[in-house]
Write a protein that holds these residues in place. Structure first.
Motif, mmCIF file in Angstrom:
data_model
loop_
_atom_site.group_PDB
_atom_site.id
_atom_site.type_symbol
_atom_site.label_atom_id
_atom_site.label_comp_id
_atom_site.label_asym_id
_atom_site.label_seq_id
_atom_site.Cartn_x
_atom_site.Cartn_y
_atom_site.Cartn_z
ATOM 1 N N MET A 128 -8.838 3.031 5.480
ATOM 2 C CA MET A 128 -9.760 1.994 5.931
ATOM 3 C C MET A 128 -10.718 2.608 6.949
ATOM 4 O O MET A 128 -10.286 3.189 7.946
ATOM 5 N N CYS A 188 -17.515 -1.885 7.201
ATOM 6 C CA CYS A 188 -16.218 -1.301 6.825
ATOM 7 C C CYS A 188 -16.228 -0.874 5.364
ATOM 8 O O CYS A 188 -16.915 -1.472 4.522
ATOM 9 N N THR A 238 -13.270 0.750 2.278
ATOM 10 C CA THR A 238 -11.850 0.949 1.982
ATOM 11 C C THR A 238 -11.699 1.789 0.721
ATOM 12 O O THR A 238 -12.427 1.589 -0.260
ATOM 13 N N CYS A 297 -6.003 -5.191 1.861
ATOM 14 C CA CYS A 297 -5.527 -4.018 2.602
ATOM 15 C C CYS A 297 -5.305 -4.314 4.083
ATOM 16 O O CYS A 297 -4.394 -3.756 4.704
#
Length: 616
Positions: free
Chosen positions: A122, A193, A195, A214
């Motif tokens: 992440m 973000c 992932t 996640c």
């Protein structure tokens, strides 16, 4: 064209062993470099073939990079009471935070071997507009197979081989820049973000979990580990270091069977350019008492019981004879072979898989099993019919075999000797069995066992003397020091303050010592000409000895100095180069971390005015 994920360090040399972190799910484990590259991962389990092995060959091993651009400054930590890794990359344009972990089952239950393994990365832009660099380059089977990557959708790539299926799922669109390699550079905005998940399954249906889940998997994984650590009963000195060592041991414990692997890696050299490059992804009976004692001393009876039951179950295929090492399922057929596609860390070849030590004779292992049984019972366990029968058989083997030469606990490949420590552990085996008889857990001919036990002790204290008769020696008729002699007071065969043991310690420290560190034996004793590093566990044995002798301040000081050899995350390798401080050998090493736990436990007992227990 330069590799977009390369850093100056990677272009020039191998990443130092100390630069790695360990993440895992108690089945599989990965080594993550400081710069953001996963350089070692075997799937589905730690002893299986590698997917990434740049650890052992920076050109052909393969890696999974997710981090900053060249020149990024990094810092890292484990999130509290967990093996969840957080790495901060400060780039000229902003800061990235990468969180790496492998989810544990949400209910903490054991999983079937065919179940999926998952690794989650992440990434968050903390501030500025940092550039994220991604490189995905799997090189299966220790670099011997060419990967066949196939794009299944815009953001899903897969690789299959026989019964294995690997899938990379990402919310970043990756580009195939070369055969078998995916790359992407992308600039993130503050708060943005991304992932990436890597999923593996064997002989099963591959199911990709949604990326949106996640974050909850991270919280569930953190909760599982933190709840696990919260039950630790240890409240003595060096508590944080003890907890980190125990987390490391738990990561190396294969949950499906309870076996504890010596290390998650193979062939990290004990001497750069030398030939001591061994596969440590197995369970050594030599380590058994230390590991079991570590579990029990911290209040983890369930883990201790699982490990002891595995020891008895695993040895059934060879009973009443014991082999040196077993795989996670109790098999001993682990033929040693060289993997010529990989050059080895810093060019130290050969890279080996399997381990030829499994065919050796090591008499000390009978003492390890008997001692483990005694520890198990003292912690409240009970022996079933099979366990009692097995212990009776082992006692008979010891009575019949203790006079034989063996390869010793260090697995000498240049012939058998009458190793002093091996004889002492035969004494310890009979002593533990006699204690079990006295406690009512076994029924044997105790008079016979007592006679043999006393004969062994008399033999050790006569034949185990050096020619000068001022100290004990590593093997009968030889005049060299062996660090295993530091463990003799722990077995109970000789007191720590006995003048003979005091003199032996002094000579070990003189002949094998480098500050707080200790070598296993003098150069050349194992048939190799190269000089290996100091053995991390042996330094902790010296600290344990000092505590048992009553030198509490010296024991504490030695532990403090030894911990300076751990990396910034508290992980310790098998060995250390005493001149440079560089880590050597397989990493992280269970024996090293168990050695710390046991030395600190002895120190705590002595500080509280208690006498440390023998066998532990």
């Amino acid at each position: 064209m330069a590799d977009p994920a390369a850093t100056p360090d990677r272009q020039a040399r191998y990443v130092p062993i100390a630069d790695y972190a360990l993440i895992g799910d108690t089945h599989a484990a990965a080594l993550v470099a400081r710069d953001g590259a996963i350089d070692w991962l075997c799937l589905p389990d730690m002893p299986d073939e590698s997917i990434f092995a740049e650890l052992l060959d920076r050109e052909r091993g393969g890696c999974f990079f997710a981090g900053g651009v060249q020149g990024a400054k990094t810092s890292r930590r484990y999130l509290p009471s967990s093996p969840v890794l957080e790495t901060i990359h400060k780039t000229p344009d902003g800061t990235l935070r990468v969180t790496d972990f492998m989810p544990v089952p949400l209910d903490g239950a054991q999983r079937h071997i065919a179940s999926a393994r998952r690794l989650i990365r992440m990434i968050e832009a903390v501030d500025g507009q940092p550039e994220l660099v991604i490189r995905f380059a799997p090189r299966p089977s220790y670099g011997e197979m060419q990967p066949d990557l196939r794009q299944r959708s815009e953001r899903v790539w897969t690789m299959s081989s026989g019964r294995d299926f690997l899938a990379l799922h990402s919310d970043v669109v990756l580009e195939c820049s070369a055969h078998g390699t995916l790359n992407r550079r992308i600039r993130l905005q503050a708060g943005e973000c991304r992932t990436l998940t890597l999923s593996f399954c064997r002989q099963d249906i591959g199911v990709l979990m949604p990326l949106a889940g996640c974050a909850s998997e991270l919280q569930a994984t953190l909760g599982w580990w933190q709840n696990f650590c919260a039950t630790c009963t240890f409240d003595g000195p060096f508590r944080d270091e003890v907890i980190r060592s125990f987390i490391t041991l738990r990561l190396l414990t294969y949950s499906q069977s309870g076996a504890v692997l010596a290390a998650p890696t193979t062939s990290l050299p004990e001497a750069i350019g030398g030939k001591r490059n061994w596969d440590y992804r197995y369970c050594w009976l030599r380590d058994a008492t230390f590991i079991l004692g570590s579990f029990l001393s911290l209040g983890y009876e369930e883990e201790g019981e699982a490990f002891f039951r595995w020891l008895i179950h695993a040895t059934q295929l060879t009973a009443p004879r014991l082999d040196v090492l077993y795989d996670v399922f109790g098999h001993t057929m682990v033929p040693e072979r060289s993997r010529n596609a990989l050059e080895g860390w810093q060019g130290s070849s050969p890279v080996r898989t399997g381990n030829g030590a499994q065919g050796q004779l090591q008499l000390d292992v009978y003492g390890e099993i008997a001692n483990s049984a005694l520890l198990f019972v003292k912690a409240g366990g009970t022996l079933d019919f099979v366990q009692r029968r097995r212990l009776r058989e082992f006692a008979d083997i010891v009575c019949q075999s203790w006079t034989l030469p063996d390869n010793g606990m260090w697995e000498m490949r240049n012939g058998r000797r009458h190793h002093t420590y091996s004889k002492a552990m035969c004494w310890a085996a009979l002593d533990s069995v006699l204690q079990l008889c006295q406690m009512g857990h076994l029924r044997l001919d105790t008079e016979r066992l007592k006679r043999e036990r006393e004969a062994i002790r008399a033999n050790v204290l006569k034949e185990g003397l050096s020619p000068s008769q001022e100290t004990l020696t590593g093997a009968y008729g030889r005049d060299y020091m062996d660090a295993s002699l530091l463990l003799l007071p722990r077995t109970g065969i000789i007191a720590a303050d006995d003048p003979l043991m005091v003199a032996t310690f002094k000579r070990i420290d003189k002949d094998l010592g480098h500050g707080a560190q200790i070598r296993r034996y003098p150069t050349g004793m194992d048939g190799f000409s190269s000089t290996e590093g100091t053995f991390t566990a042996c330094g902790f044995w010296a600290a344990d000895y000092l505590a048992r002798r009553g030198d509490i301040d010296a024991a504490r000081a030695r532990i403090t100095e030894l911990l300076q050899n751990a990396n910034d995350l508290g992980l310790m390798s098998e060995e250390t180069d005493p001149d440079t401080g560089e880590m050597l050998g397989n990493f992280p090493q269970a024996f090293s971390h168990a050695g710390l736990i046991r030395a600190v436990s002895s120190l705590r007992q002595c500080e509280e005015g208690e006498k440390p227990e023998e066998k532990l």
